[in-house]
Each structure stands twice: as C-alpha cells, then as structure tokens.
Scaffold this active site. Structure first.
Site, short mmCIF file in Angstrom:
data_model
loop_
_atom_site.label_atom_id
_atom_site.label_comp_id
_atom_site.label_asym_id
_atom_site.label_seq_id
_atom_site.Cartn_x
_atom_site.Cartn_y
_atom_site.Cartn_z
N TYR A 11 3.90 1.45 -1.23
CA TYR A 11 4.46 1.52 -2.58
C TYR A 11 3.46 2.17 -3.54
O TYR A 11 3.82 3.04 -4.34
CB TYR A 11 4.83 0.12 -3.07
N ASP A 12 2.20 1.74 -3.47
CA ASP A 12 1.18 2.30 -4.35
C ASP A 12 1.02 3.81 -4.13
O ASP A 12 0.81 4.57 -5.09
CB ASP A 12 -0.17 1.61 -4.10
N ILE A 59 18.92 -24.32 -28.97
CA ILE A 59 19.97 -25.24 -28.53
C ILE A 59 19.50 -26.68 -28.79
O ILE A 59 18.30 -26.95 -28.84
CB ILE A 59 20.32 -25.06 -27.04
N ARG A 62 0.83 -1.20 0.00
CA ARG A 62 0.00 0.00 0.00
C ARG A 62 0.86 1.26 0.00
O ARG A 62 0.55 2.24 -0.67
CB ARG A 62 -0.93 -0.01 1.21
N GLU A 94 20.82 -24.96 -15.37
CA GLU A 94 19.71 -24.06 -15.07
C GLU A 94 18.39 -24.72 -15.48
O GLU A 94 18.38 -25.62 -16.34
CB GLU A 94 19.84 -22.75 -15.86
N GLU A 107 13.57 -14.73 -20.17
CA GLU A 107 12.38 -15.53 -20.46
C GLU A 107 11.19 -14.90 -19.74
O GLU A 107 11.17 -14.83 -18.50
CB GLU A 107 12.56 -16.97 -19.98
N CYS A 129 -28.06 -19.89 -13.14
CA CYS A 129 -28.15 -18.53 -12.60
C CYS A 129 -29.52 -17.97 -12.96
O CYS A 129 -29.97 -18.08 -14.10
CB CYS A 129 -27.05 -17.65 -13.20
N LYS A 170 15.08 -25.06 -17.64
CA LYS A 170 14.69 -24.64 -18.99
C LYS A 170 13.27 -24.07 -18.88
O LYS A 170 12.30 -24.82 -18.80
CB LYS A 170 14.73 -25.80 -19.98
N LYS A 175 25.12 -25.73 -19.71
CA LYS A 175 25.91 -24.75 -20.47
C LYS A 175 27.38 -24.84 -20.08
O LYS A 175 27.73 -24.95 -18.90
CB LYS A 175 25.43 -23.33 -20.19
#
Length: 693
Positions: free
Chosen positions: A63-64, A109, A61, A137, A196, A442, A139, A311
């Site tokens: 931050y906002d 790759i 809050r 890492e 990514e 509904c 993927k 890698k």
C-alpha cells in the site's frame, strides 16, 4: 460484489499489484494521468477494505508503495485531483478556522444513568407515536463532527460547535484514514452525515508514551487528545496522530431513507465506517439489557464509550417527535457509571527530567479519581515499584496526592508476574542509567534530547533568567522546528526564522530577541540557577554567588575542591557531589562553554547592609521592574532576611510582580501568607531605610 471484484481485471493495482514501476520521467503526461487515476481508484478501495471491511487486500508495505507512486506522479506532472488520497498528508498550516453553518442542527440528546429515566423515555415515545422499535448503539466518547459529501466527494467537515455552526476542519479531516475522500457504490447526490472522531485506546497509550518520553505533557484521556488534535492549525500534525472515525447518523440526504437501520446498512456500502456493536430492540427492556452488556464489554473495546444510545428507528416517527431547542426527542443516552479509582495498567513510560532523573509513569485505562479523569500515574522509583510488586497488566488503585498528583497506591488484582524493571539505558538518548539509592538517572547530561529541551525551558523559566515569551509550548515549537538544539542556540535565533513559524509575528519575534539581548549579562546567581544544576535552585545559587563571586571561581571549585563546596550554606555533601558531577561532565562543559560565547555572567558584589529585616522570609514570583528577582532576593538577604523559592507556613511575604505563577499565590492563600505587589514591597523596604535600586 465489491469494487475490487468488479474491476480486478481492469485495475492492476487492486489484487497482487506489480510495484516495479518505470521511472516517472519515462512516462508521457497521458500515461502518467491514466496510471494516477487507476492508483486513486485502487487506493480508495484499499482504504475502504482496511478501515470499513477490516479485510485488507494487500500488505501495508505494498500500500505504501502504491501511495508513494501516486505522489510521485502528481508531483512530477503537476496533476491535481481534489479527491486524491494524497490530500490526506496535510498541507500548509492555517491561520484560523472558518466558522460555517451546519446543513442541519447537530443537537445533543437527553441522558441519564438511571433505568427509571430510560423507561420514562420509552413511555413518552409510545404515548406520542405508538409502538416503536429501537436501534441501540455505543455512545462514543470522542468528538462529534458533520461530514458533507456532494456528488460523492468530501466537500467539508465541521466540528459540532454550538450545534448550529462550527469550525471548518476539512483539511484536518482529510488526513484521517477512515474518512473517505470519495464515496463508493450507489451513494446519494448529497449526503451530510454525523460521525465521531476518536483516538483508539492502544494508539492513545502509545502516543502518550512517546510524548512522555520526549518530555512533553501527556493527554489526560483519548477524548482530550482527539479534541486537541482535530483543532490543530497545521494539518501535517493531525496526519501524524492516530485518529479514526465512526459514522452513525444522517443529518441530511437527497435520498429518502425510511429507517435508521437502513442507513446504517448503507453506510459501509458507501465507504463509511460503522461500529459492529449495533442491535435492534423490540422494547425498552431489551435496550436496557443491551446497555448492561455493553458496560461489561467496554474494557474489551479499543475505543472509549461512556454509555449507549437508544434511538427510534423509523424516520417518520422521528419527524413527528421533533426536537427541543437543545436535543432531539427521539433518542436517549443511557450512561455508564464513572470508573472509580480501580483500573488496569496498560503500559509504562519512562519520563526523563531536566536533571536526568527517570520517572516511571503508569499509563492507565482512564479512571475517575475524585471527579477528575486520570490516565497516568507516577510509580515514583524502582524501590517503590518492587515494594508494591506492580507491572503492566495489574489492576491497581489510583489516588491523588494532596488531591493533585495521581499515584498508584496498591495492586488490587495481579495480572502479571513480578514487577516492572527500569531500562538499563535511557529511552531517549540510550545513555547508561545509573542508580543513586532509590533514584535512577540518565548519564547523558545535556547530550540527552529530553534533558536538553527541559534545560532550555528551565533556563528561560522564573527560576532561571525569566525570559518572557519562552514557555514550554514555544520551546517545544522551536525545538521541533530545528531552531534550537541547545541553550546557546537561543542567542542565535533569527527574526526571519521565527516569523516563519505559526503564531509568531514581527512583534513577538523582536520582543524575544530583545529579551535575549537583555539577558547577555545576567547576575551570577541567576545564571547559576538557570543552568539547571541538580539541587541548585535560586537560593543555593545565591549562596554560591555570595561565596565565590565569579562564575569561573564557582566552576573551578566545583571541579577541584568538594570540601569548599560543602562548606557553603545550603550545599552539603549530596548537593556538592551533584555540582561536581555537573561541571566535570564533558557534555555539560561543552554546553556551558557554548553559552558563555554569548553570555557574560556578572560578578556578585553582595555586601551585608545590616539586620533591618532579620527574621523575615520572602518569596518572589513574577517579574519586577528595574531589578531581577535574584537581585531583590540578594537585597533582602543582605539586610538579614531569608529568600526562599517556595511558600510555606514560615513565609512572611509573597512578593508578586508581573505575570506571576499561580501556584505560589495558591500556596500563600492556603498558608495565610500576606501577598504584596512590587509597590508595597518597595514601600516596606523604605520603611526600613533600604533602597532596592
């Protein structure tokens, strides 16, 4: 020491900021500019602490409040700063993306799910460059992009494209919170990094739930959701969707970094977010073990991965290994096997259909079913849910009915207590939910936003008035723009309002208005079908039109004489009850009256012409010239034939006009039903002495 620690005394908005600001109009321009610069610096640091360090200094809050204050200052004094965090809120829609060349190739790759291929990769590396160390890492299963920073500022963001050039989506990328507008620390003068973009799994499920409950089509999986979002022409749409990014490679840099692990260590210092799941491997067996551990951990991650990437660490060795035309030779992806059929339910959304029927939809961890990625499946109805004893948290087996529609077959492992219960009130309009046997409805009728929007789509569909240019996407756009709140609003659309929307030009706007003008005196059967009365499709609508002749007669009988309704062919007790309920609903009555201010349904004047076509069954799809599909159906019925809305083994002819639906053609081919065009259909009628006009 972090920026927050270094500048805590100089910047009052870093730690425990005061948010009781003086009115903007009481500031001088110099005071506003100074405060804005401090806010920019502080907000960038708060973004870094939130997205990169996962250690926020202030509450959301607060931050906002700081962000809103910066916006007020920039708006009030016309302050412009290309690096301002406020640029993340989007902007005016684009007409198209520019295509730009990458600063360095973004290649793929080699990959395999076979450990033997991974070991062969290692043998090739050691044969060509000697002993190597690997960095392992996850993927990521998202959208790969290049981010270019010059003097620390984000200059552009480009999709991978064909690896040599891609689309410039910078304005969209600026709306992603974890993409820094400006780098921190001792960053290179020039830096191009590969990242990514993805949608977190929990955010994806929540976003899909909202789409389903709004009556929109859900995304198949997080990757599709990400790809569809990043290429939106309207940056404000991107800003509303929950995208994140991981950075994982340097494409080009003005500083010479000697190893991959060094750059990954530097990225967070510059404000670039990296995954916590990076490990060294001294040999390939450690890399294989890393992949196996990540396979076990994949379901606990809040993002999709489909394998791991191995890698070569040293940059010099990478340069020596080089690349082929398609992929870098110094990396290898060790893929996971596809998830197959069994998956957990993470949430349940309730979809409200055109008739008000509630359909519970299971939101799943994406799973491969028959070669198709499935992330949602029907739970059908409350009785079936109770019978299968299924709820959120259960691991279930998913199948595809007829290899098309996903559904939950059974519970494999119970992770919940009891079974899912449908809500007592509509998730869209909060109207009461009523049960009709195993089906829940509904009761809001056309007062329900979901039913209203779907009613507009159906009104314009092939089974309605067949209004060209009004499909699901365009109706959703018009509704979201506030131009449509009811079917009646279609007839009040203004050219200027339409041309102001993305994708609408003068021609398309005038074509739609002309289409609507031509639909102001529809055949009675078409109009009855277009209203979307439950169980009243084109065939039943024609029977009602044939029996009662005028719309007012149909409405009056529907309200007062159920016995007469039940006596109509193709109606019966259940359908008669649905028709009665539709016309006695106050909300529906108001909606229909509004439509009738613009539309005058024509009386039905169907006369029996003979039995020349007796025993034949026709189905129509697409638009015919000179007559509507309903009029063509009435003609063949007047001469003894049947006209139905779906193709089966009993169908004799599928008549195909302009812009036909694909599903009916597929059904015809599957059932060996002859497909004829309009000219062939008219020729067939002439052979029997029948004039279609």
């Amino acid at each position: 020491m972090s920026l927050a620690d270094e500048n805590a005394d100089e910047n009052p908005y870093l730690r425990e900021p005061q948010t009781d600001f003086a009115p903007v109009e009481d500031l001088s321009e110099d005071e506003a500019r100074e405060q804005a610069e401090l806010l920019c610096e502080a907000i960038r640091e708060h973004d870094r602490r939130y997205y990169v360090e996962n250690d926020p200094l202030i509450a959301d809050r607060t931050y906002d409040t700081l962000f809103s204050r910066l916006q007020d200052l920039e708006d009030g004094f016309g302050l412009t700063n290309p690096d301002s965090p406020t640029r993340s809120v989007g902007g005016e829609p684009l007409e198209a993306f520019d295509t730009v060349e990458h600063v360095a190739p973004m290649l793929s790759i080699d990959q395999s799910g076979d450990a033997a291929d991974v070991r062969e990769f290692d043998e090739r590396m050691r044969r060509e460059v000697g002993d190597v160390e690997y960095v392992c890492e996850p993927k990521f299963d998202g959208v790969s992009m290049a981010f270019v920073y010059e003097d620390g500022s984000l200059e552009r963001a480009v999709t991978r494209g064909d690896g040599r050039e891609g689309d410039d989506v910078t304005r969209n990328a600026r709306t992603i919170g974890s993409v820094p507008q400006r780098l921190h620390g001792d960053y290179p003068d020039f830096l191009a990094v590969r990242g990514e973009v993805y949608m977190p799994k929990d955010a994806f499920q929540e976003h899909n739930r909202e789409r389903i409950e709004r009556g929109e089509k859900a995304f198949a999986n997080p990757r599709n959701a990400t790809a569809g979002t990043i290429r939106q022409l309207d940056p404000s749409v991107v800003a509303e969707r929950p995208l994140e990014v991981f950075f994982f490679d340097t494409l080009d840099s003005s500083d010479g970094i000697e190893s991959h692990h060094e750059e990954l260590d530097s990225f967070p210092e510059w404000g670039l977010r990296v995954t916590d799941h990076v490990e060294f491997a001294d040999d390939i067996e450690e890399a294989i073990d890393y992949r196996d551990r990540m396979l076990e951990a994949r379901d606990d991650l809040n993002y999709e991965i489909d394998g791991t990437v191995i890698k070569v660490d040293e940059r010099e060795a990478r340069e020596e290994l080089g690349r082929t035309a398609r992929h870098d030779r110094w990396a290898f992806a060790y893929k996971f096997p596809a998830r197959a059929e069994v998956t957990p339910i993470v949430d349940v959304a309730v979809q409200v259909g055109r008739t008000g029927r509630l359909t519970p939809v299971a939101l799943l961890e994406p799973v491969d079913v028959g070669g198709v990625t499935v992330s949602r499946a029907s739970l059908h109805n409350p009785e079936e849910i109770a019978e299968k004893n299924v709820d959120v948290g259960d691991t279930v087996r998913v199948q595809r009915a007829g290899d098309v529609i996903p559904y939950v077959e059974d519970v494999v492992e119970k992770g919940s207590e009891g079974h899912y219960e449908l809500p007592d009130h509509c998730p869209v309009c909060d109207s009461a939910v009523e049960r009709d046997g195993p089906i829940a409805y509904c009761t809001g009728g056309l007062a329900c936003d979901a039913q209203r929007r779907r009613s507009i789509e159906y009104y314009a569909s092939d089974d309605g008035l067949d209004l060209e240019g009004l499909g699901e996407k365009s109706v959703r756009q018009l509704v979201d723009a506030g131009l449509l709140e009811s079917v009646a609003d279609l007839y009040e659309l203004e050219r200027e309002a339409l041309t102001a929307l993305e994708g609408w030009g003068e021609t398309s706007a005038e074509n739609l208005r002309s289409e609507l003008d031509n639909a102001r005196e529809p055949p009675l059967a078409d109009f009855l079908s277009a209203l979307g009365i439950p169980h009243v499709g084109p065939t039943t609508a024609r029977e009602l039109a044939r029996e009662f002749g005028t719309f007012e007669a149909v409405r009056e009988v529907a309200r007062t004489d159920s016995d007469r309704l039940e006596g109509v062919d193709d109606v019966g007790e259940t359908v008669a009850g649905q028709i009665h309920d539709f016309f006695t609903s106050e909300a529906n009555a108001d909606a229909v009256d509004d439509i009738l201010e613009h539309v005058s349904p024509q009386e039905s004047a169907l006369e029996t012409g003979g039995d020349e076509l007796e025993g034949l069954t026709f189905v129509f799809t697409g638009s015919l010239s000179g007559v509507t599909r309903s009029e063509a159906a009435e003609t063949v019925e007047a001469h003894g034939a049947n006209a139905t809305s779906s193709v089966s083994g009993n169908t004799d002819y599928l008549v195909v006009g302009e812009n036909p639906g694909q599903s009916k053609r597929d059904d015809a081919e599957a059932n060996d039903v002859p497909i004829v065009d309009e000219a062939e259909f008219r020729a067939l009628l002439v052979e029997h002495g029948i004039d279609l006009e």
